[in-house]
Write a protein that holds these residues in place. Sequence first.
Motif, PDB file in Angstrom:
ATOM      1  N   ALA A  92       0.857  -1.193   0.000  1.00 53.27           N
ATOM      2  CA  ALA A  92       0.000   0.000   0.000  1.00 53.27           C
ATOM      3  C   ALA A  92       0.885   1.233   0.000  1.00 53.27           C
ATOM      4  O   ALA A  92       1.955   1.247   0.613  1.00 53.27           O
ATOM      5  N   GLY A  93       0.448   2.265  -0.717  1.00 55.17           N
ATOM      6  CA  GLY A  93       1.215   3.498  -0.790  1.00 55.17           C
ATOM      7  C   GLY A  93       2.149   3.568  -1.980  1.00 55.17           C
ATOM      8  O   GLY A  93       2.784   4.594  -2.215  1.00 55.17           O
ATOM      9  N   THR A  94       2.219   2.482  -2.759  1.00 52.44           N
ATOM     10  CA  THR A  94       3.091   2.464  -3.937  1.00 52.44           C
ATOM     11  C   THR A  94       2.518   3.357  -5.019  1.00 52.44           C
ATOM     12  O   THR A  94       1.338   3.277  -5.349  1.00 52.44           O
ATOM     13  N   CYS A  95       3.356   4.209  -5.571  1.00 54.62           N
ATOM     14  CA  CYS A  95       2.987   5.046  -6.712  1.00 54.62           C
ATOM     15  C   CYS A  95       3.215   4.205  -7.967  1.00 54.62           C
ATOM     16  O   CYS A  95       4.334   3.769  -8.240  1.00 54.62           O
ATOM     17  N   LEU A  96       2.163   3.962  -8.716  1.00 56.05           N
ATOM     18  CA  LEU A  96       2.224   3.043  -9.844  1.00 56.05           C
ATOM     19  C   LEU A  96       2.945   3.639 -11.052  1.00 56.05           C
ATOM     20  O   LEU A  96       2.790   4.824 -11.353  1.00 56.05           O
ATOM     21  N   THR A  97       3.693   2.791 -11.743  1.00 52.86           N
ATOM     22  CA  THR A  97       4.380   3.176 -12.976  1.00 52.86           C
ATOM     23  C   THR A  97       3.720   2.437 -14.133  1.00 52.86           C
ATOM     24  O   THR A  97       3.009   1.442 -13.924  1.00 52.86           O
ATOM     25  N   PRO A  98       3.949   2.879 -15.366  1.00 55.74           N
ATOM     26  CA  PRO A  98       3.381   2.151 -16.514  1.00 55.74           C
ATOM     27  C   PRO A  98       3.834   0.689 -16.555  1.00 55.74           C
ATOM     28  O   PRO A  98       3.041  -0.195 -16.896  1.00 55.74           O
ATOM     29  N   ALA A  99       5.079   0.405 -16.204  1.00 54.66           N
ATOM     30  CA  ALA A  99       5.577  -0.974 -16.212  1.00 54.66           C
ATOM     31  C   ALA A  99       4.848  -1.829 -15.180  1.00 54.66           C
ATOM     32  O   ALA A  99       4.529  -2.995 -15.441  1.00 54.66           O
ATOM     33  N   MET A 100       4.581  -1.275 -14.002  1.00 54.24           N
ATOM     34  CA  MET A 100       3.849  -2.014 -12.963  1.00 54.24           C
ATOM     35  C   MET A 100       2.447  -2.361 -13.444  1.00 54.24           C
ATOM     36  O   MET A 100       1.975  -3.487 -13.278  1.00 54.24           O
ATOM     37  N   ILE A 101       1.789  -1.392 -14.045  1.00 51.45           N
ATOM     38  CA  ILE A 101       0.420  -1.600 -14.527  1.00 51.45           C
ATOM     39  C   ILE A 101       0.396  -2.655 -15.621  1.00 51.45           C
ATOM     40  O   ILE A 101      -0.453  -3.553 -15.616  1.00 51.45           O
ATOM     41  N   ALA A 102       1.354  -2.596 -16.538  1.00 54.02           N
ATOM     42  CA  ALA A 102       1.414  -3.574 -17.629  1.00 54.02           C
ATOM     43  C   ALA A 102       1.657  -4.986 -17.102  1.00 54.02           C
ATOM     44  O   ALA A 102       1.103  -5.958 -17.629  1.00 54.02           O
ATOM     45  N   SER A 103       2.458  -5.130 -16.049  1.00 52.78           N
ATOM     46  CA  SER A 103       2.779  -6.464 -15.534  1.00 52.78           C
ATOM     47  C   SER A 103       1.638  -7.081 -14.728  1.00 52.78           C
ATOM     48  O   SER A 103       1.651  -8.282 -14.465  1.00 52.78           O
ATOM     49  N   MET A 104       0.642  -6.313 -14.354  1.00 54.04           N
ATOM     50  CA  MET A 104      -0.460  -6.836 -13.546  1.00 54.04           C
ATOM     51  C   MET A 104      -1.321  -7.837 -14.302  1.00 54.04           C
ATOM     52  O   MET A 104      -1.951  -8.694 -13.700  1.00 54.04           O
ATOM     53  N   HIS A 105      -1.328  -7.757 -15.621  1.00 57.39           N
ATOM     54  CA  HIS A 105      -2.077  -8.731 -16.421  1.00 57.39           C
ATOM     55  C   HIS A 105      -1.524 -10.140 -16.217  1.00 57.39           C
ATOM     56  O   HIS A 105      -2.274 -11.111 -16.244  1.00 57.39           O
ATOM     57  N   HIS A 106      -0.235 -10.262 -15.987  1.00 58.81           N
ATOM     58  CA  HIS A 106       0.389 -11.576 -15.780  1.00 58.81           C
ATOM     59  C   HIS A 106       0.005 -12.187 -14.438  1.00 58.81           C
ATOM     60  O   HIS A 106       0.165 -13.385 -14.239  1.00 58.81           O
TER      61      HIS A 106
END
Length: 108
Positions: free
Chosen positions: A34-48
């Motif tokens: 909790a509290g993590t500022c999301l990056t585009p790479a983090m968002i893209a990896s969530m599909h996996h």
Amino acid sequence: MNKRHHYLPLQSVIADMVLADNLLDKLGHVLLPAGTCLTPAMIASMHHHDVHQLSILIDDTSEPEPDAAISLQVKMQRLDSLFRHAEKDGPIAKLLAYLQKYRLEEAQ
């Protein structure tokens, strides 16, 4: 500053949004705290990791109240996500039906 969270579908999440809760995988391991500022790479990896929605921190001073129809849709999607592995009949299905009915009545 008053803080709260909303569940947003993954396709609505953008970079620089902040997680309100720990993001867990299917086994309960913390993927992101909790509290993590999301990056585009983090968002893209969530599909996996089979992530469909996130609890995002919302600052009440800058965000308007979400439209009631969108809020209901997000809540119903959250129920679908939580019960996605449940059998279509039996006590779990009955619980899901009660929760869906409750959410619909709450929105009226």
